[in-house]
Design a protein around this motif. Structure first.
Motif, short mmCIF file in Angstrom:
data_model
loop_
_atom_site.label_atom_id
_atom_site.label_comp_id
_atom_site.label_asym_id
_atom_site.label_seq_id
_atom_site.Cartn_x
_atom_site.Cartn_y
_atom_site.Cartn_z
N THR A 43 40.24 49.36 41.26
CA THR A 43 40.88 49.09 42.55
C THR A 43 41.67 47.78 42.49
N ASN A 44 41.11 46.82 41.80
CA ASN A 44 41.73 45.49 41.74
C ASN A 44 43.08 45.51 41.02
N LEU A 45 43.24 46.48 40.10
CA LEU A 45 44.50 46.53 39.35
C LEU A 45 45.58 47.29 40.10
N GLY A 46 45.18 48.05 41.07
CA GLY A 46 46.14 48.93 41.73
C GLY A 46 46.68 48.36 43.02
N SER A 47 46.56 49.14 44.08
CA SER A 47 47.15 48.76 45.37
C SER A 47 46.52 47.50 45.93
N GLY A 48 47.24 46.77 46.75
CA GLY A 48 46.76 45.52 47.32
C GLY A 48 45.91 45.68 48.56
N ARG A 49 45.52 46.89 48.90
CA ARG A 49 44.74 47.08 50.12
C ARG A 49 43.35 46.47 50.00
N HIS A 50 42.80 46.39 48.76
CA HIS A 50 41.47 45.80 48.59
C HIS A 50 41.60 44.42 47.98
N PHE A 51 42.64 43.69 48.36
CA PHE A 51 42.93 42.39 47.76
C PHE A 51 41.90 41.34 48.17
N ARG A 52 41.23 40.74 47.18
CA ARG A 52 40.30 39.64 47.46
C ARG A 52 40.70 38.48 46.55
N PRO A 53 41.61 37.65 46.99
CA PRO A 53 42.08 36.59 46.09
C PRO A 53 41.00 35.55 45.84
N SER A 54 40.87 35.20 44.58
CA SER A 54 39.92 34.15 44.23
C SER A 54 40.72 32.85 44.14
N PRO A 55 40.48 31.89 45.05
CA PRO A 55 41.28 30.66 45.04
C PRO A 55 41.22 29.93 43.70
N LYS A 56 40.02 30.01 43.06
CA LYS A 56 39.86 29.31 41.78
C LYS A 56 40.79 29.92 40.73
N ARG A 57 40.83 31.26 40.72
CA ARG A 57 41.66 31.94 39.75
C ARG A 57 43.15 31.65 39.99
N PHE A 110 52.44 45.14 46.99
CA PHE A 110 51.95 46.38 46.37
C PHE A 110 50.91 46.12 45.28
N PHE A 111 50.93 44.92 44.71
CA PHE A 111 50.05 44.62 43.60
C PHE A 111 49.20 43.39 43.89
N THR A 112 48.01 43.37 43.34
CA THR A 112 47.11 42.23 43.58
C THR A 112 47.54 41.04 42.73
N GLU A 113 47.40 39.86 43.30
CA GLU A 113 47.71 38.60 42.60
C GLU A 113 49.00 38.72 41.78
N PHE A 114 50.07 38.94 42.45
CA PHE A 114 51.34 39.18 41.77
C PHE A 114 51.97 37.84 41.33
N VAL A 115 51.37 37.27 40.27
CA VAL A 115 51.84 35.96 39.77
C VAL A 115 53.23 36.05 39.14
N GLU A 116 53.68 37.25 38.93
CA GLU A 116 55.04 37.43 38.38
C GLU A 116 56.08 36.78 39.29
N LEU A 117 55.75 36.70 40.57
CA LEU A 117 56.67 36.05 41.52
C LEU A 117 56.96 34.61 41.08
N VAL A 118 55.89 33.91 40.67
CA VAL A 118 56.06 32.53 40.21
C VAL A 118 56.81 32.50 38.87
N PHE A 119 56.54 33.51 38.06
CA PHE A 119 57.20 33.60 36.77
C PHE A 119 58.71 33.81 36.90
N VAL A 120 59.10 34.51 37.97
CA VAL A 120 60.54 34.75 38.19
C VAL A 120 61.25 33.40 38.35
N GLY A 121 60.67 32.51 39.17
CA GLY A 121 61.24 31.18 39.37
C GLY A 121 61.27 30.39 38.07
N LEU A 122 60.18 30.53 37.32
CA LEU A 122 60.07 29.83 36.03
C LEU A 122 61.18 30.29 35.06
N VAL A 123 61.42 31.59 35.02
CA VAL A 123 62.44 32.14 34.12
C VAL A 123 63.84 31.70 34.57
N ILE A 124 64.10 31.74 35.89
CA ILE A 124 65.42 31.33 36.39
C ILE A 124 65.67 29.87 36.01
#
Lengths: 271, 91
Positions: free
Chosen positions: A9-23, B41-55
């Motif tokens: 679930t964590n790799l897919g859609s963001g509906r179950h998004f639980r951001p870890s601030p540390k990460r 659409f994606f969890t922890e989409f850090v690519e957003l930050v990477f886009v700025g880094l690449v630009i």
């Protein structure tokens, strides 16, 4: 089983998004370090690799743009082409007389400079533009010549043999980054051709410059603004003049004759 | 929009490739808009930050310790943090 399900679930859609601030903090921190190291020094492996990876994309874009432009020309109507041809012929005839006069003046200028022991020509290296504004942010252009063609930082870059564009900012193994003089807040010493008034032109982006002049400088709209040197190079033409009575200053807006976003080639001045 | 539960990693890689190709092909705001869209659409989409880094890395002229050379990285990092907060509130 449960663990697998959560991971999936964590790799897919963001509906179950639980951001870890540390990460997030660790990722953001690592990126900050990366960008600081990457941009601190010219020619770091990170920059070189990224430019190397970008080259095929830039070439492909250039190919697609050129192909689509020629395809569009083929589908234009005959009447349009005849009309354009007639207009261009008329323009050509009116410019031919100017060219003859310019050639005569140029040869006279060359002879005079040679008589006083000055060389009146530059040695250029032709480079293809891989990326230009607005695709290239920061009002910079990327060219396809780098250390492989003995390009060095601070070398002057021209749009044509007489019109200056900017200077080489960074050199990579097979490409270089050129900073345009019209980049925002970039300063360049110039003089107005009519009055030989030396001043600083400040880049405004998009081929525009701004110059502060004294109220009584005598500079008019249409005057040429030159980049000093032997031979001098054209920077742009005075467009609008604004008068600031409170500061007894005149602000001249200068426009480069070339549009950097349409440049296919540039000339790098060799040492 | 994407094939759900079949290959989320493949979807993400495809979107990443599109976004980074946009950095090379289109003005900067196209790639940032695409990355912002993908963020939801994606969890922890850090690519957003990477886009700025690449630009910044590709197009910023070299200026030693100048904040101006990190303009797009800063913008994208800020956008990432703000969007993370918004998404947390929307949950």
């Amino acid at each position: 089983m449960k663990m697998n399900s959560l991971r999936k679930t964590n790799l897919g859609s963001g509906r179950h998004f639980r951001p870890s601030p540390k990460r997030l903090f660790v990722v953001a921190g690592a990126l900050v370090c990366l960008v600081i190291i990457g941009n601190l020094f010219p020619g770091t492996p990170f920059k070189n690799t990224l430019t190397f990876l970008a080259r095929p994309f830039w070439y492909l874009r250039g190919y697609v743009v050129d192909t689509s432009a020629s395809a569009l020309t083929n589908v234009r109507s005959k009447t349009d082409l005849i009309k354009e041809n007639a207009g261009l012929n008329q323009k050509l005839q009116s410019q031919e007389a100017d060219i003859v006069l310019n050639r005569a003046l140029q040869s006279e200028n060359d002879e005079l400079k040679a008589a006083f022991g000055r060389v009146n020509h530059r040695r250029f290296l032709l480079a293809t533009v891989l990326s230009a504004p607005a695709i290239s942010a920061y009002d910079t252009i990327v060219i396809d010549a780098g250390a492989d063609f003995a390009i060095k930082p601070k070398m002057l870059v021209f749009f044509s043999s007489t019109t200056i564009a900017g200077y080489v900012s960074e050199v990579y193994p097979t490409s270089s980054l050129v900073r345009l003089y019209s980049s925002p807040n970039e300063e360049v010493t110039v003089y107005t051709e009519s009055k030989h008034f030396f001043t600083k032109a400040i880049g405004q982006g998009g081929g525009n410059f701004m110059v502060n002049l004294p109220h009584d400088s005598g500079v008019k709209g249409g005057d040429l603004v030159m980049f000093p040197g032997t031979p001098a190079a054209l920077l742009g033409k005075v467009g609008i003049l604004e008068t600031d009575i409170a500061k007894s200053l005149q602000i001249a807006h200068i426009l480069s004759p070339f549009n950097a976003s349409e440049a296919h080639f540039v000339y790098v001045q060799k040492e | 929009m994407f094939r759900k539960n079949k290959s989320p990693i493949a979807n993400r890689l495809l979107v990443d490739l599109t976004i980074f190709a946009a950095v090379f092909w289109f003005p900067w705001w196209v790639s940032i808009l695409l990355a912002t869209w993908a963020f939801f659409f994606f969890t922890e989409f850090v690519e957003l930050v990477f886009v700025g880094l690449v630009i910044d890395t590709l197009y910023a002229p070299h200026q030693f310790f100048s904040a101006g050379s990190y303009r797009y990285f800063g913008t994208c990092l800020l956008l990432f943090l703000v969007l993370s907060l918004i998404r947390r509130q929307l949950r």
